[in-house]
Design a protein around this motif. Structure first.
Motif, PDB file in Angstrom:
ATOM      1  N   PHE A 175      -1.186  -4.844 -14.088  1.00 42.52           N
ATOM      2  CA  PHE A 175      -1.049  -3.600 -13.339  1.00 42.52           C
ATOM      3  C   PHE A 175      -2.196  -3.422 -12.344  1.00 42.52           C
ATOM      4  O   PHE A 175      -1.992  -2.925 -11.236  1.00 42.52           O
ATOM      5  CB  PHE A 175      -0.972  -2.395 -14.274  1.00 42.52           C
ATOM      6  CG  PHE A 175       0.353  -2.252 -14.961  1.00 42.52           C
ATOM      7  CD1 PHE A 175       1.539  -2.327 -14.255  1.00 42.52           C
ATOM      8  CD2 PHE A 175       0.417  -2.047 -16.326  1.00 42.52           C
ATOM      9  CE1 PHE A 175       2.761  -2.193 -14.885  1.00 42.52           C
ATOM     10  CE2 PHE A 175       1.623  -1.912 -16.966  1.00 42.52           C
ATOM     11  CZ  PHE A 175       2.796  -1.982 -16.245  1.00 42.52           C
ATOM     12  N   LEU A 176      -3.396  -3.824 -12.717  1.00 38.83           N
ATOM     13  CA  LEU A 176      -4.543  -3.723 -11.819  1.00 38.83           C
ATOM     14  C   LEU A 176      -4.380  -4.634 -10.607  1.00 38.83           C
ATOM     15  O   LEU A 176      -4.695  -4.245  -9.477  1.00 38.83           O
ATOM     16  CB  LEU A 176      -5.827  -4.060 -12.568  1.00 38.83           C
ATOM     17  CG  LEU A 176      -7.117  -3.838 -11.811  1.00 38.83           C
ATOM     18  CD1 LEU A 176      -7.296  -2.361 -11.480  1.00 38.83           C
ATOM     19  CD2 LEU A 176      -8.286  -4.333 -12.629  1.00 38.83           C
ATOM     20  N   ALA A 177      -3.855  -5.825 -10.819  1.00 35.35           N
ATOM     21  CA  ALA A 177      -3.620  -6.751  -9.702  1.00 35.35           C
ATOM     22  C   ALA A 177      -2.550  -6.200  -8.758  1.00 35.35           C
ATOM     23  O   ALA A 177      -2.700  -6.280  -7.530  1.00 35.35           O
ATOM     24  CB  ALA A 177      -3.204  -8.120 -10.232  1.00 35.35           C
TER      25      ALA A 177
ATOM     26  N   ASN B  85      -4.875  -6.478 -23.073  1.00 33.82           N
ATOM     27  CA  ASN B  85      -5.448  -6.266 -21.749  1.00 33.82           C
ATOM     28  C   ASN B  85      -4.763  -7.079 -20.663  1.00 33.82           C
ATOM     29  O   ASN B  85      -4.987  -6.823 -19.479  1.00 33.82           O
ATOM     30  CB  ASN B  85      -6.944  -6.566 -21.772  1.00 33.82           C
ATOM     31  CG  ASN B  85      -7.695  -5.437 -22.417  1.00 33.82           C
ATOM     32  OD1 ASN B  85      -7.438  -4.285 -22.143  1.00 33.82           O
ATOM     33  ND2 ASN B  85      -8.613  -5.772 -23.293  1.00 33.82           N
ATOM     34  N   THR B  86      -3.937  -8.035 -21.023  1.00 36.86           N
ATOM     35  CA  THR B  86      -3.191  -8.788 -20.017  1.00 36.86           C
ATOM     36  C   THR B  86      -2.284  -7.859 -19.215  1.00 36.86           C
ATOM     37  O   THR B  86      -2.203  -7.964 -17.987  1.00 36.86           O
ATOM     38  CB  THR B  86      -2.361  -9.893 -20.682  1.00 36.86           C
ATOM     39  OG1 THR B  86      -3.249 -10.762 -21.391  1.00 36.86           O
ATOM     40  CG2 THR B  86      -1.569 -10.674 -19.685  1.00 36.86           C
ATOM     41  N   ILE B  87      -1.652  -6.942 -19.896  1.00 40.53           N
ATOM     42  CA  ILE B  87      -0.775  -5.987 -19.205  1.00 40.53           C
ATOM     43  C   ILE B  87      -1.595  -5.119 -18.260  1.00 40.53           C
ATOM     44  O   ILE B  87      -1.190  -4.862 -17.124  1.00 40.53           O
ATOM     45  CB  ILE B  87      -0.005  -5.148 -20.238  1.00 40.53           C
ATOM     46  CG1 ILE B  87       0.930  -6.055 -21.046  1.00 40.53           C
ATOM     47  CG2 ILE B  87       0.774  -4.039 -19.566  1.00 40.53           C
ATOM     48  CD1 ILE B  87       1.567  -5.402 -22.225  1.00 40.53           C
ATOM     49  N   SER B  88      -2.767  -4.686 -18.700  1.00 46.43           N
ATOM     50  CA  SER B  88      -3.629  -3.877 -17.835  1.00 46.43           C
ATOM     51  C   SER B  88      -4.062  -4.657 -16.601  1.00 46.43           C
ATOM     52  O   SER B  88      -4.098  -4.109 -15.494  1.00 46.43           O
ATOM     53  CB  SER B  88      -4.861  -3.416 -18.609  1.00 46.43           C
ATOM     54  OG  SER B  88      -4.487  -2.610 -19.684  1.00 46.43           O
TER      55      SER B  88
ATOM     56  N   VAL C  92      -3.182  -5.225  -4.723  1.00 50.01           N
ATOM     57  CA  VAL C  92      -2.373  -5.736  -3.616  1.00 50.01           C
ATOM     58  C   VAL C  92      -1.776  -4.580  -2.817  1.00 50.01           C
ATOM     59  O   VAL C  92      -1.809  -4.582  -1.576  1.00 50.01           O
ATOM     60  CB  VAL C  92      -1.268  -6.678  -4.145  1.00 50.01           C
ATOM     61  CG1 VAL C  92      -0.248  -6.994  -3.068  1.00 50.01           C
ATOM     62  CG2 VAL C  92      -1.885  -7.945  -4.701  1.00 50.01           C
ATOM     63  N   LEU C  93      -1.243  -3.586  -3.513  1.00 51.63           N
ATOM     64  CA  LEU C  93      -0.663  -2.435  -2.812  1.00 51.63           C
ATOM     65  C   LEU C  93      -1.724  -1.644  -2.053  1.00 51.63           C
ATOM     66  O   LEU C  93      -1.474  -1.162  -0.945  1.00 51.63           O
ATOM     67  CB  LEU C  93       0.069  -1.535  -3.803  1.00 51.63           C
ATOM     68  CG  LEU C  93       1.322  -2.136  -4.423  1.00 51.63           C
ATOM     69  CD1 LEU C  93       1.904  -1.199  -5.464  1.00 51.63           C
ATOM     70  CD2 LEU C  93       2.348  -2.454  -3.361  1.00 51.63           C
ATOM     71  N   PHE C  94      -2.918  -1.511  -2.629  1.00 52.86           N
ATOM     72  CA  PHE C  94      -3.997  -0.801  -1.954  1.00 52.86           C
ATOM     73  C   PHE C  94      -4.435  -1.536  -0.694  1.00 52.86           C
ATOM     74  O   PHE C  94      -4.662  -0.907   0.351  1.00 52.86           O
ATOM     75  CB  PHE C  94      -5.172  -0.619  -2.905  1.00 52.86           C
ATOM     76  CG  PHE C  94      -6.283   0.211  -2.336  1.00 52.86           C
ATOM     77  CD1 PHE C  94      -6.160   1.582  -2.236  1.00 52.86           C
ATOM     78  CD2 PHE C  94      -7.448  -0.387  -1.891  1.00 52.86           C
ATOM     79  CE1 PHE C  94      -7.175   2.342  -1.707  1.00 52.86           C
ATOM     80  CE2 PHE C  94      -8.470   0.363  -1.356  1.00 52.86           C
ATOM     81  CZ  PHE C  94      -8.330   1.740  -1.266  1.00 52.86           C
ATOM     82  N   ALA C  95      -4.527  -2.856  -0.765  1.00 53.07           N
ATOM     83  CA  ALA C  95      -4.904  -3.647   0.414  1.00 53.07           C
ATOM     84  C   ALA C  95      -3.844  -3.519   1.509  1.00 53.07           C
ATOM     85  O   ALA C  95      -4.170  -3.381   2.689  1.00 53.07           O
ATOM     86  CB  ALA C  95      -5.099  -5.104   0.024  1.00 53.07           C
ATOM     87  N   TYR C  96      -2.581  -3.541   1.120  1.00 52.86           N
ATOM     88  CA  TYR C  96      -1.503  -3.371   2.093  1.00 52.86           C
ATOM     89  C   TYR C  96      -1.578  -1.990   2.745  1.00 52.86           C
ATOM     90  O   TYR C  96      -1.399  -1.850   3.944  1.00 52.86           O
ATOM     91  CB  TYR C  96      -0.149  -3.573   1.404  1.00 52.86           C
ATOM     92  CG  TYR C  96       1.019  -3.292   2.306  1.00 52.86           C
ATOM     93  CD1 TYR C  96       1.400  -4.202   3.289  1.00 52.86           C
ATOM     94  CD2 TYR C  96       1.754  -2.114   2.189  1.00 52.86           C
ATOM     95  CE1 TYR C  96       2.469  -3.942   4.131  1.00 52.86           C
ATOM     96  CE2 TYR C  96       2.817  -1.846   3.019  1.00 52.86           C
ATOM     97  CZ  TYR C  96       3.178  -2.771   3.986  1.00 52.86           C
ATOM     98  OH  TYR C  96       4.234  -2.499   4.819  1.00 52.86           O
ATOM     99  N   TRP C  97      -1.837  -0.973   1.927  1.00 47.23           N
ATOM    100  CA  TRP C  97      -1.930   0.384   2.435  1.00 47.23           C
ATOM    101  C   TRP C  97      -3.082   0.506   3.431  1.00 47.23           C
ATOM    102  O   TRP C  97      -2.946   1.117   4.494  1.00 47.23           O
ATOM    103  CB  TRP C  97      -2.098   1.347   1.271  1.00 47.23           C
ATOM    104  CG  TRP C  97      -2.175   2.788   1.638  1.00 47.23           C
ATOM    105  CD1 TRP C  97      -1.480   3.437   2.612  1.00 47.23           C
ATOM    106  CD2 TRP C  97      -2.996   3.768   1.018  1.00 47.23           C
ATOM    107  NE1 TRP C  97      -1.811   4.763   2.637  1.00 47.23           N
ATOM    108  CE2 TRP C  97      -2.741   4.990   1.656  1.00 47.23           C
ATOM    109  CE3 TRP C  97      -3.906   3.731  -0.024  1.00 47.23           C
ATOM    110  CZ2 TRP C  97      -3.384   6.160   1.293  1.00 47.23           C
ATOM    111  CZ3 TRP C  97      -4.532   4.909  -0.391  1.00 47.23           C
ATOM    112  CH2 TRP C  97      -4.274   6.102   0.269  1.00 47.23           C
ATOM    113  N   MET C  98      -4.241  -0.069   3.117  1.00 45.54           N
ATOM    114  CA  MET C  98      -5.380  -0.020   4.028  1.00 45.54           C
ATOM    115  C   MET C  98      -5.077  -0.769   5.323  1.00 45.54           C
ATOM    116  O   MET C  98      -5.489  -0.338   6.405  1.00 45.54           O
ATOM    117  CB  MET C  98      -6.619  -0.615   3.363  1.00 45.54           C
ATOM    118  CG  MET C  98      -7.208   0.244   2.292  1.00 45.54           C
ATOM    119  SD  MET C  98      -7.868   1.758   3.001  1.00 45.54           S
ATOM    120  CE  MET C  98      -6.983   2.970   2.072  1.00 45.54           C
ATOM    121  N   LYS C  99      -4.354  -1.876   5.228  1.00 43.97           N
ATOM    122  CA  LYS C  99      -3.985  -2.625   6.431  1.00 43.97           C
ATOM    123  C   LYS C  99      -3.065  -1.785   7.319  1.00 43.97           C
ATOM    124  O   LYS C  99      -3.226  -1.749   8.537  1.00 43.97           O
ATOM    125  CB  LYS C  99      -3.300  -3.932   6.038  1.00 43.97           C
ATOM    126  CG  LYS C  99      -2.919  -4.782   7.211  1.00 43.97           C
ATOM    127  CD  LYS C  99      -2.224  -6.059   6.762  1.00 43.97           C
ATOM    128  CE  LYS C  99      -1.753  -6.812   7.975  1.00 43.97           C
ATOM    129  NZ  LYS C  99      -0.430  -7.332   7.845  1.00 43.97           N
TER     130      LYS C  99
END
Length: 63
Positions: A41-43, A35-38, A47-54
Motif C-alpha cells: 500500500f505504501l508503494a 508488513n508486506t501488505i503495508s 507512485v500515485l503521489f509522484a504522479y499527482w506532483m507531476k
C-alpha cells in the motif's frame, strides 16, 4: 424504512468489506507477512503521489 437500512448494512458488511475479511482470514502471524501488505500500500501511495506532483507541476504558473 427498516428494509432500507438493512440494505445499507448488507451492502457494507457483505460486499464492500469483503476484501478486509479476506485479509483477516490470512492470519498473518509473522512480522514480514503482516508488513508486506503495508509496504504494498505504501508503494502504491508513493507512485500515485509522484504522479499527482507531476500533474501539479504541469499547471504551475512559474514553470
Amino acid at each position: 424504512m427498516k428494509d432500507f437500512f438493512y440494505g445499507i448494512q448488507d451492502l457494507f458488511v457483505n460486499h464492500l468489506f469483503a476484501p478486509f475479511d479476506y485479509l483477516r482470514k490470512l492470519q498473518l502471524d509473522t512480522w514480514f507477512g503482516a508488513n508486506t501488505i503495508s509496504w504494498i500500500f505504501l508503494a502504491i501511495f508513493a507512485v500515485l503521489f509522484a504522479y499527482w506532483m507531476k500533474q501539479l507541476s504541469l499547471f504551475d504558473p512559474e514553470h
